[in-house]
Motif scaffolding. Structure first.
Motif, mmCIF file in Angstrom:
data_model
loop_
_atom_site.group_PDB
_atom_site.id
_atom_site.type_symbol
_atom_site.label_atom_id
_atom_site.label_comp_id
_atom_site.label_asym_id
_atom_site.label_seq_id
_atom_site.Cartn_x
_atom_site.Cartn_y
_atom_site.Cartn_z
ATOM 1 N N ARG A 270 0.803 -1.223 0.000
ATOM 2 C CA ARG A 270 0.000 0.000 0.000
ATOM 3 C C ARG A 270 0.836 1.274 0.000
ATOM 4 O O ARG A 270 0.404 2.300 -0.539
ATOM 5 N N ASP A 290 -1.142 6.220 -0.497
ATOM 6 C CA ASP A 290 -1.755 4.935 -0.162
ATOM 7 C C ASP A 290 -2.444 4.358 -1.395
ATOM 8 O O ASP A 290 -3.426 4.909 -1.893
ATOM 9 N N PHE A 292 -4.221 1.758 -1.590
ATOM 10 C CA PHE A 292 -5.375 0.926 -1.220
ATOM 11 C C PHE A 292 -6.675 1.537 -1.736
ATOM 12 O O PHE A 292 -6.910 2.738 -1.650
ATOM 13 N N ILE A 293 -7.534 0.680 -2.305
ATOM 14 C CA ILE A 293 -8.872 1.076 -2.731
ATOM 15 C C ILE A 293 -9.874 0.360 -1.830
ATOM 16 O O ILE A 293 -10.056 -0.864 -1.938
ATOM 17 N N PRO A 294 -10.524 1.080 -0.921
ATOM 18 C CA PRO A 294 -11.391 0.445 0.074
ATOM 19 C C PRO A 294 -12.489 -0.427 -0.525
ATOM 20 O O PRO A 294 -12.765 -1.519 -0.021
ATOM 21 N N ALA A 295 -13.125 0.044 -1.600
ATOM 22 C CA ALA A 295 -14.236 -0.716 -2.175
ATOM 23 C C ALA A 295 -13.798 -2.078 -2.693
ATOM 24 O O ALA A 295 -14.603 -3.010 -2.773
ATOM 25 N N ASN A 297 -10.993 -3.577 -1.342
ATOM 26 C CA ASN A 297 -10.226 -4.182 -0.245
ATOM 27 C C ASN A 297 -8.883 -4.696 -0.750
ATOM 28 O O ASN A 297 -8.420 -5.773 -0.369
ATOM 29 N N LYS A 298 -8.223 -3.867 -1.573
ATOM 30 C CA LYS A 298 -6.975 -4.290 -2.197
ATOM 31 C C LYS A 298 -6.182 -3.064 -2.624
ATOM 32 O O LYS A 298 -6.751 -2.017 -2.931
ATOM 33 N N TRP A 335 -7.820 8.994 -9.013
ATOM 34 C CA TRP A 335 -8.020 9.551 -7.685
ATOM 35 C C TRP A 335 -7.357 10.922 -7.571
ATOM 36 O O TRP A 335 -6.375 11.203 -8.263
ATOM 37 N N THR A 362 -9.506 11.161 -2.843
ATOM 38 C CA THR A 362 -10.920 11.066 -3.223
ATOM 39 C C THR A 362 -11.017 10.624 -4.680
ATOM 40 O O THR A 362 -10.156 10.960 -5.499
#
Length: 452
Positions: A270, A290, A292-295, A297-298, A335, A362
């Motif tokens: 990450r 970071d 990481f893409i929360p939606a 989870n990776k 992003w 965002t």
């Protein structure tokens, strides 16, 4: 500037993160064939049997140079043909700039409001006046005081680390044009390097020194897998400086690693790094990002970075799936991140320390969702959507809109293993201040342009 007019088109993005503001709109697509020749004159066959002037990989890097002129950047050359695993199937391909004229024309009959036409107008080979270190294969185009860079992976000094500027191997991935339009800055995966070249001649003019203790791999190999296993710190082989941004005032570069450094978690991690370079002084600072893409989870690798202004950036994150990979695209997203209050992480190491200093991001554009809405199946979206640049403003229903161009790296393969057409593709989006969520957009301005 020529003004173009079109009807306003709204596409459903299918993403809650974009619901708070208007969505950037796909307005045009276009392509260049993947089996054409460029203008380099390098028609002789390479070691792998591929001709040295094959046109391909144009989406490794893309930069606007003013007006309708763009420069496109292939990577280290065609290496999909298996011929020598000891050099990762790389060849003596000479890295180069491809100059393009890209125009948008109204398309009243649709399905998109514009048509895009791309034309290759120039090819410039990259070289150094200073001697370079090669393996057994030296580019045939070399002359006295003109040493060409090469994509072949064994072109390095075994006595030096990966940041030695005498290494001939170059895998260019990011490109930006100087304020005066006469120079280009290129980032690379092998070093990782950041070089300045003459846009007109292709000669290397300057080397920006990156901190070796942080970025250099000390145990080098012509095989990426061996180089990865042989180092405990530095950039991951073939995951070096993938992206490059330039501030709108032309004073600062921002290089973006494709994956975290080995000591920061390595490929799949990450904690990535953005490198800030002051062009006047060469001073370096670093910031965490970071992946990481929360939606999902990776964490996903980063392909490009683009400056909205002096401190806010668009970052392209993606998987490796889609057209060219024989699979279906899942993640192609852009992003937005603000570094204005971010901590300099030059003296930090490790994922935990970097992630604690990484600013929030965002979602600006879900590219996959936008292309789906325009009729592209996931299997038609290019797997290696890697290049991103702003272009000239346009008029939409009497209002100024900004343009964002994306391009793919087709790995020099005109057709996929399944026999599908696999061209160099371009996708253009229109956006305005409503899409930026309060950010101020400052497009780059250029001085003199080169005649073509």
């Amino acid at each position: 500037m020529k003004k173009l007019f079109l009807k306003s088109v709204v596409l459903a993005m299918g993403c809650a993160a974009l619901a708070a503001h208007a969505a950037p709109t796909l307005i045009a697509t276009g392509q260049l064939p993947g089996d054409a020749t460029d203008l380099s004159g390098q028609s002789a066959l390479l070691e792998n049997g591929v001709r040295g002037n094959l046109l391909g990989g144009l989406g490794s890097g893309l930069a606007w140079a003013g007006g309708t002129t763009f420069v496109a950047l292939p990577d280290r050359g065609p290496n999909a043909t298996e011929w020598n695993a000891a050099v990762d199937n790389t060849s003596s391909w000479i890295p180069r700039l491809q100059t393009l004229t890209i125009t948008l024309s109204p398309n009243p009959s649709g399905p998109l409001p514009y048509t895009l036409n791309a034309q290759l107008t120039g090819t410039t080979l990259l070289w150094s006046k200073e001697a370079l270190v090669y393996g057994p294969a030296v580019p045939a185009a070399n002359k006295r005081h003109k040493h060409h860079f090469s994509g072949r992976s064994d072109n390095f000094s075994s006595a030096a680390n990966s940041l030695s500027s005498s290494n001939a191997r170059l895998d260019p991935e990011g490109i930006r044009v100087s304020r005066n339009g006469r120079k280009v800055f290129i980032s690379d995966e092998y070093g990782p390097y950041v070089y300045e070249f003459s846009r007109e001649t292709g000669r290397r003019l300057r080397v920006f020194e990156l901190p070796a203790s942080t970025f250099a791999a000390t145990s080098l190999s012509a095989m990426g897998s061996v180089e990865i296993s042989g180092n405990s710190s530095g950039r991951v082989a073939n995951k070096g400086m993938e992206g490059l941004a330039i501030s709108p005032d032309g004073k600062t570069l921002f290089g973006f690693m494709q994956s975290p450094l080995i000591q920061d978690g390595g490929d799949g991690g990450r904690a990535n790094r953005i490198v800030k370079i002051d062009l006047a002084t060469g001073a370096i600072s670093q910031y965490a990002y970071d992946n990481f893409i929360p939606a999902m989870n990776k964490a996903y690798n980063s392909s490009e970075i683009l400056a909205l202004n002096s401190h806010e950036f668009l970052v392209l994150e993606r998987d490796g799936k889609g057209l060219g990979d024989g699979s279906a695209a899942v993640v192609k997203q852009i992003w937005k991140v603000d570094l204005s209050a971010a901590q300099d992480v030059s003296n930090l190491s490790g994922a935990t320390a970097l992630l604690a200093a990484a600013p929030a991001k965002t979602l600006f554009l879900d590219v996959r969702a936008a292309l789906n809405a325009a009729g592209f199946a996931d299997t038609q979206i290019p797997a290696k959507l890697e290049a991103m640049t702003f272009g000239p403003d346009i008029m939409v229903d009497g209002q100024v809109k900004h343009t964002l161009y994306l391009a793919n790296d087709n790995d020099f393969l005109a057709t996929t293993a399944a026999g599908l057409n696999n061209p160099n593709q371009f996708f253009v989006f229109a956006f305005d201040s409503q899409d930026l969520g309060g950010s101020v957009f400052e497009n780059q301005r250029f001085g003199k342009t080169l005649p073509r």
